[in-house]
Design a protein around this motif. Structure first.
Motif, PDB file in Angstrom:
ATOM      1  N   ILE A 138       0.850  -1.197   0.000  1.00  0.00           N
ATOM      2  CA  ILE A 138       0.000   0.000   0.000  1.00  0.00           C
ATOM      3  C   ILE A 138       0.883   1.245   0.000  1.00  0.00           C
ATOM      4  N   ALA A 139       1.932   1.230   0.785  1.00  0.00           N
ATOM      5  CA  ALA A 139       2.864   2.366   0.796  1.00  0.00           C
ATOM      6  C   ALA A 139       3.479   2.575  -0.586  1.00  0.00           C
ATOM      7  N   ALA A 140       3.759   1.487  -1.279  1.00  0.00           N
ATOM      8  CA  ALA A 140       4.327   1.595  -2.630  1.00  0.00           C
ATOM      9  C   ALA A 140       3.330   2.259  -3.580  1.00  0.00           C
ATOM     10  N   ILE A 141       2.057   1.922  -3.438  1.00  0.00           N
ATOM     11  CA  ILE A 141       1.029   2.550  -4.279  1.00  0.00           C
ATOM     12  C   ILE A 141       0.963   4.050  -3.993  1.00  0.00           C
ATOM     13  N   VAL A 142       0.996   4.410  -2.719  1.00  0.00           N
ATOM     14  CA  VAL A 142       0.964   5.825  -2.337  1.00  0.00           C
ATOM     15  C   VAL A 142       2.194   6.545  -2.900  1.00  0.00           C
ATOM     16  N   ASP A 143       3.348   5.907  -2.797  1.00  0.00           N
ATOM     17  CA  ASP A 143       4.571   6.498  -3.354  1.00  0.00           C
ATOM     18  C   ASP A 143       4.460   6.700  -4.863  1.00  0.00           C
ATOM     19  N   GLN A 144       3.858   5.743  -5.558  1.00  0.00           N
ATOM     20  CA  GLN A 144       3.676   5.874  -7.009  1.00  0.00           C
ATOM     21  C   GLN A 144       2.783   7.066  -7.328  1.00  0.00           C
ATOM     22  N   TRP A 145       1.699   7.251  -6.557  1.00  0.00           N
ATOM     23  CA  TRP A 145       0.833   8.394  -6.798  1.00  0.00           C
ATOM     24  C   TRP A 145       1.544   9.706  -6.477  1.00  0.00           C
ATOM     25  N   LYS A 146       2.375   9.695  -5.447  1.00  0.00           N
ATOM     26  CA  LYS A 146       3.156  10.902  -5.129  1.00  0.00           C
ATOM     27  C   LYS A 146       4.049  11.274  -6.308  1.00  0.00           C
ATOM     28  N   GLU A 189       3.580  10.315  -9.564  1.00  0.00           N
ATOM     29  CA  GLU A 189       2.813  10.616 -10.766  1.00  0.00           C
ATOM     30  C   GLU A 189       1.907  11.836 -10.623  1.00  0.00           C
ATOM     31  N   ARG A 190       1.372  12.036  -9.412  1.00  0.00           N
ATOM     32  CA  ARG A 190       0.464  13.171  -9.180  1.00  0.00           C
ATOM     33  C   ARG A 190       0.831  13.829  -7.855  1.00  0.00           C
ATOM     34  N   PRO A 191       1.985  14.518  -7.797  1.00  0.00           N
ATOM     35  CA  PRO A 191       2.474  15.070  -6.531  1.00  0.00           C
ATOM     36  C   PRO A 191       1.531  16.104  -5.901  1.00  0.00           C
ATOM     37  N   GLU A 192       0.643  16.667  -6.690  1.00  0.00           N
ATOM     38  CA  GLU A 192      -0.279  17.672  -6.144  1.00  0.00           C
ATOM     39  C   GLU A 192      -1.413  17.029  -5.330  1.00  0.00           C
TER      40      GLU A 192
END
Length: 172
Positions: A13-21, A23-26
Motif C-alpha cells: 500500500i505504501a508503494a502505491i501511495v509512493d507511485q501516486w506521489k 505521478e500526481r504530486p499535487e
C-alpha cells in the motif's frame, strides 16, 4: 496463501501511495494508507474466517443467521425483519439463507402468534448446538488473527474503528 500474505504487506500500500506521489504530486494519497489497508485486511480476514463455516457446510452468511438467533436468547426466534436488521442484509437475502438452513434442519419457520401473516424463524436444537460449537471456534480464530497486537493495541484499534464508524454514520 502466499498471494494473500504478499497482498497484505503494508509496504504494498505504501508503494502505491509512493507511485501516486511520483505521478500526481499535487494529490495527497495518504488516505490510501488507511483505507487501502482496511480493504485488504477485510478481504484477508474474510478468507481466513470462512474456513470453519465452510467445513460445517454453511454458505456465506449462514452462520450470521444462526448466530443472531442464538444470541437473541431463548426461544432463539426472530422475524425475518428482525434478522434482516441484525444481520444487515435484505429480507430477500434472509429468506434464501433461512431456506438453506431449514433444509438442513438448523432452523424452523412458524406463524407468529401476534400476527398470523408474520413468520418466526427459530433455531432448532441442532442449530443451537452448531451455533455454540462454531462461535467457540470463530472466537478462537479471531483471537489467533489478532495475536500480532497486544491487548492494549487491540483496545486502541477497536476504539479507533468505533470512532471512524460513528463519524461515517453521522455523515450519512
Amino acid at each position: 496463501m502466499e498471494d494473500i500474505v504478499e497482498a497484505m504487506q503494508p509496504d504494498s500500500i505504501a508503494a502505491i501511495v509512493d507511485q501516486w506521489k511520483r505521478e500526481r504530486p499535487e494529490l495527497d494519497a495518504t488516505p490510501m494508507l488507511v483505507v487501502g489497508r482496511l480493504f485488504r485486511l477485510a478481504d484477508t480476514l474474510d478468507q481466513r474466517l470462512r474456513a470453519p463455516f465452510a467445513a460445517a457446510d454453511l454458505g456465506s452468511g449462514d452462520f450470521d443467521v444462526i448466530a443472531a438467533l442464538r444470541r437473541s436468547g431463548a426461544p432463539h426466534s426472530l422475524s425475518a425483519g428482525e434478522l434482516s436488521r441484525t444481520v444487515l442484509v435484505t429480507t430477500g437475502a434472509i429468506s434464501k439463507r433461512v431456506d438453506r438452513l431449514e433444509a438442513r434442519g438448523l432452523v424452523s419457520r412458524s406463524v407468529a402468534e401476534a400476527d398470523s401473516r408474520g413468520r418466526l424463524i427459530t433455531l432448532t436444537a441442532e442449530g443451537v448446538e452448531l451455533a455454540d460449537e462454531l462461535i467457540a471456534v470463530h472466537l478462537d480464530n479471531q483471537r489467533r488473527l489478532l495475536a500480532g497486537l497486544d491487548g492494549d493495541e487491540q483496545s486502541q484499534l477497536a476504539g479507533l474503528l468505533e470512532r471512524l464508524t460513528s463519524a461515517l454514520a453521522a455523515g450519512e
